[in-house]
Enzyme design. Structure first.
Site, PDB file in Angstrom:
ATOM      1  N   GLU A   1       5.733  10.172   3.348  1.00  0.00           N
ATOM      2  CA  GLU A   1       4.776   9.580   4.299  1.00  0.00           C
ATOM      3  C   GLU A   1       4.385  10.594   5.366  1.00  0.00           C
ATOM      4  O   GLU A   1       5.248  11.282   5.928  1.00  0.00           O
ATOM      5  CB  GLU A   1       5.420   8.348   4.943  1.00  0.00           C
ATOM      6  CG  GLU A   1       4.494   7.179   5.049  1.00  0.00           C
ATOM      7  CD  GLU A   1       4.013   6.658   3.693  1.00  0.00           C
ATOM      8  OE1 GLU A   1       2.874   6.994   3.306  1.00  0.00           O
ATOM      9  OE2 GLU A   1       4.771   5.913   3.040  1.00  0.00           O
TER      10      GLU A   1
ATOM     11  N   ASP B   1       0.961  14.283   3.455  1.00  0.00           N
ATOM     12  CA  ASP B   1      -0.224  14.788   2.722  1.00  0.00           C
ATOM     13  C   ASP B   1      -1.067  15.733   3.567  1.00  0.00           C
ATOM     14  O   ASP B   1      -1.455  16.810   3.112  1.00  0.00           O
ATOM     15  CB  ASP B   1      -1.056  13.641   2.112  1.00  0.00           C
ATOM     16  CG  ASP B   1      -1.641  12.635   3.088  1.00  0.00           C
ATOM     17  OD1 ASP B   1      -1.285  12.668   4.284  1.00  0.00           O
ATOM     18  OD2 ASP B   1      -2.475  11.807   2.645  1.00  0.00           O
TER      19      ASP B   1
ATOM     20  N   GLY C   1      -6.373  -4.327   5.155  1.00  0.00           N
ATOM     21  CA  GLY C   1      -5.613  -4.018   6.369  1.00  0.00           C
ATOM     22  C   GLY C   1      -4.114  -4.155   6.213  1.00  0.00           C
ATOM     23  O   GLY C   1      -3.390  -4.235   7.201  1.00  0.00           O
ATOM     24  N   ALA C   2      -3.620  -4.175   4.974  1.00  0.00           N
ATOM     25  CA  ALA C   2      -2.173  -4.309   4.768  1.00  0.00           C
ATOM     26  C   ALA C   2      -1.534  -2.961   4.446  1.00  0.00           C
ATOM     27  O   ALA C   2      -0.369  -2.886   4.080  1.00  0.00           O
ATOM     28  CB  ALA C   2      -1.895  -5.304   3.646  1.00  0.00           C
ATOM     29  N   GLY C   3      -2.310  -1.895   4.536  1.00  0.00           N
ATOM     30  CA  GLY C   3      -1.753  -0.568   4.265  1.00  0.00           C
ATOM     31  C   GLY C   3      -1.572  -0.291   2.789  1.00  0.00           C
ATOM     32  O   GLY C   3      -0.780   0.566   2.402  1.00  0.00           O
ATOM     33  N   LEU C   4      -2.316  -1.009   1.938  1.00  0.00           N
ATOM     34  CA  LEU C   4      -2.205  -0.794   0.485  1.00  0.00           C
ATOM     35  C   LEU C   4      -3.462  -0.100  -0.064  1.00  0.00           C
ATOM     36  O   LEU C   4      -3.764  -0.178  -1.246  1.00  0.00           O
ATOM     37  CB  LEU C   4      -1.956  -2.125  -0.233  1.00  0.00           C
ATOM     38  CG  LEU C   4      -0.664  -2.842   0.172  1.00  0.00           C
ATOM     39  CD1 LEU C   4      -0.523  -4.181  -0.545  1.00  0.00           C
ATOM     40  CD2 LEU C   4       0.574  -1.967  -0.096  1.00  0.00           C
TER      41      LEU C   4
ATOM     42  N   SER D   1      -9.283   0.444   1.174  1.00  0.00           N
ATOM     43  CA  SER D   1     -10.491   1.274   1.334  1.00  0.00           C
ATOM     44  C   SER D   1     -10.598   2.314   0.231  1.00  0.00           C
ATOM     45  O   SER D   1     -11.679   2.522  -0.329  1.00  0.00           O
ATOM     46  CB  SER D   1     -10.560   1.914   2.721  1.00  0.00           C
ATOM     47  OG  SER D   1      -9.310   2.324   3.161  1.00  0.00           O
TER      48      SER D   1
ATOM     49  N   ASP E   1      -4.226   8.752  -0.730  1.00  0.00           N
ATOM     50  CA  ASP E   1      -4.641   7.429  -1.197  1.00  0.00           C
ATOM     51  C   ASP E   1      -5.688   7.531  -2.305  1.00  0.00           C
ATOM     52  O   ASP E   1      -5.614   6.838  -3.329  1.00  0.00           O
ATOM     53  CB  ASP E   1      -5.178   6.599  -0.028  1.00  0.00           C
ATOM     54  CG  ASP E   1      -4.126   6.369   1.041  1.00  0.00           C
ATOM     55  OD1 ASP E   1      -2.941   6.658   0.767  1.00  0.00           O
ATOM     56  OD2 ASP E   1      -4.478   5.918   2.139  1.00  0.00           O
TER      57      ASP E   1
ATOM     58  N   TYR F   1      -2.288   7.494  14.386  1.00  0.00           N
ATOM     59  CA  TYR F   1      -2.361   8.349  13.185  1.00  0.00           C
ATOM     60  C   TYR F   1      -2.916   9.719  13.577  1.00  0.00           C
ATOM     61  O   TYR F   1      -2.350  10.762  13.240  1.00  0.00           O
ATOM     62  CB  TYR F   1      -3.255   7.682  12.129  1.00  0.00           C
ATOM     63  CG  TYR F   1      -3.315   8.428  10.806  1.00  0.00           C
ATOM     64  CD1 TYR F   1      -2.475   8.091   9.757  1.00  0.00           C
ATOM     65  CD2 TYR F   1      -4.205   9.491  10.621  1.00  0.00           C
ATOM     66  CE1 TYR F   1      -2.519   8.775   8.545  1.00  0.00           C
ATOM     67  CE2 TYR F   1      -4.256  10.174   9.420  1.00  0.00           C
ATOM     68  CZ  TYR F   1      -3.419   9.807   8.390  1.00  0.00           C
ATOM     69  OH  TYR F   1      -3.465  10.491   7.193  1.00  0.00           O
TER      70      TYR F   1
HETATM   71  C1  GAF Z   1      -2.685   6.677   5.283  1.00  0.00           C
HETATM   72  C2  GAF Z   1      -3.583   7.878   4.962  1.00  0.00           C
HETATM   73  F1  GAF Z   1      -4.778   7.451   4.456  1.00  0.00           F
HETATM   74  C3  GAF Z   1      -2.923   8.824   3.963  1.00  0.00           C
HETATM   75  O1  GAF Z   1      -3.729   9.971   3.813  1.00  0.00           O
HETATM   76  C4  GAF Z   1      -1.510   9.201   4.407  1.00  0.00           C
HETATM   77  O2  GAF Z   1      -1.558  10.154   5.450  1.00  0.00           O
HETATM   78  C5  GAF Z   1      -0.717   7.960   4.814  1.00  0.00           C
HETATM   79  O3  GAF Z   1      -1.423   7.158   5.747  1.00  0.00           O
HETATM   80  C6  GAF Z   1       0.616   8.316   5.407  1.00  0.00           C
HETATM   81  O4  GAF Z   1       1.425   8.901   4.449  1.00  0.00           O
HETATM   82  O5  GAF Z   1      -2.527   5.884   4.157  1.00  0.00           O
END
Ligand code: GAF
Length: 395
Positions: A45, A48, A134-137, A140, A184, A236
């Site tokens: 996490e 990237d 919006g659940a982080g999955l 988008s 993603d 972020y």
């Molecule tokens: C989000 C971002 F879109 C990804 O690129 C990544 O940085 C992630 O957060 C964290 O690992 O999903």
């Protein structure tokens, strides 16, 4: 996903809903349907954008786009998610900012394709999705990938799968304006069923690593924390900024260049405690990805649990991107017998994944729900998943 949101979702199959939506909006059937999944990140996490390693897998929850060419060369898009139909032409995709809200993900793909020199065909599109927003999955990225693969096929564009993630990321960074990394879009486009995607974010090389949960009697329980995303975008960007500054102070191109065995030396050269914590997360997380991949290659999937849990502790204590709801879900899952558990995705809410014996999945989910009730949090959602395929044309 169970819970109040799921209860509101239509029961028809998502691909059928996309086709029906198309026919209702445009008065004729689509010429084809394209699907792209949501993703969960098994481990790796915030690595990237540090040129590091990630290990996501595709979820069985999908976004489907039904599409047909639009002879007048413009784009019309309807979505079951908002119930609206929007339209835009070359002027609106000449520069970012003209199409907003969910339409920006679609217009952003057209913009990025045109910017890369592709002759994008006009199209009519209808969107349906099972990926919770919006659940982080990566709802988008799923939308971007489904639209991208549809336009590539409809226009016969020369854009092989390995070049599609960068283009979809460009749409998100350049048109939507979110400074995300490459994980993603790579996951939703390039994952394979039964596998996790080991991606080196520096050179974009990939390996499909066997992640055959079914054969091992295991499953991944995905828990939607339902925590409100508190300042997620700003936080972020702040984490990304800290990492880039730290790389500059350490004289490396990216934190990827700090090896785990060089961590202590690197930390000794930084004089701010917060920066040291950020660096420690990224460096140790990259190593945890490599260790997880080694175990999966050796078929030792049950043994990855402690690495997942260590990743969560690092996100909580060093990168400081968890919130009480996700920490509660992780603790309750572990106490109920999960082999490992961690928040997945960008943080400040979103989902937790727990590696569980398949027959324990319901009991672990119930334990998380009970822990939420005890803490007075709104009930979480949950779904048990196996790794599914990446973006594909359905028909
Ligand atoms: C989000 C971002 F879109 C990804 O690129 C990544 O940085 C992630 O957060 C964290 O690992 O999903």
């Amino acid at each position: 996903m169970s819970g109040p949101e799921a209860a509101r979702r239509p029961t028809a199959d998502v691909a059928d809903r996309a086709a029906t939506g198309f026919t209702e909006a445009y008065g004729e059937p689509p010429v084809g349907r394209w699907a792209a999944p949501g993703r969960a990140n098994l481990i790796g996490e915030h690595t990237d954008y540090n040129d590091g390693f990630v290990l996501p897998f595709a979820l069985p929850l999908r976004t489907v786009v039904a599409a047909a060419p639009h002879p007048d060369g413009t784009w019309r898009v309807c979505s079951e998610l908002s119930g609206e139909t929007i339209g835009f032409g070359a002027d609106e995709v000449a520069e970012p900012g003209r199409v907003t809200d969910w339409g920006a993900y679609v217009a952003g793909v057209v913009w990025a394709l045109r910017e890369a020199g592709h002759a994008v065909p006009g199209a009519r599109l209808a969107i349906a999705s099972d990926v919770p927003l919006g659940a982080g999955l990566s709802s988008s990225a799923a939308l971007e990938a489904a639209v991208l693969t549809a336009l590539v096929d409809l226009g016969g564009l020369d854009l092989p799968a390995e070049r599609q993630p960068r283009l979809a990321q460009r749409a998100e960074n350049g048109y939507v304006g979110a400074p995300t990394g490459i994980m993603d879009q790579s996951a939703v486009i390039r994952c394979r069923a039964g596998h996790a995607l080991f991606l080196d974010c520096r050179d974009e090389s990939i390996e499909h690593v066997p992640f055959d949960l079914d054969a091992a009697g295991l499953a991944v329980l995905v828990v939607d924390s339902r925590a409100p995303h508190r300042h997620a975008d700003g936080e972020y960007a702040a984490r990304r900024g800290s990492c880039e500054r730290a790389a500059g102070l350490l004289g490396v191109a990216a934190l990827r260049d700090v090896p785990a065995q060089g961590l202590d030396d690197a930390l000794a050269r930084l004089d701010e405690e917060e920066t040291r914590r950020r660096v420690r997360h990224v460096v140790t997380e990259n190593q945890r990805v490599l260790d997880t991949v080694a175990l999966l290659r050796a078929g030792r999937v049950r043994e990855i649990g402690p690495l997942l849990t260590a990743s969560h502790a690092s996100m909580r204590d060093d990168f400081e991107i968890t919130v009480p709801e996700v920490d509660t879900a992780v603790e309750a899952a572990l106490a109920a017998g999960a082999l490992g558990a961690r928040m997945t995705g960008g943080g400040f809410g979103g989902c937790v994944l727990a590696l569980v014996d398949a027959e324990r999945a319901d009991a672990v989910a119930a334990a998380v729900t009970a822990a939420y009730a005890e803490r007075g949090f709104p009930a979480p959602g949950h779904v048990t998943v196996l790794p599914g395929p990446g973006a594909t044309r359905l028909d």
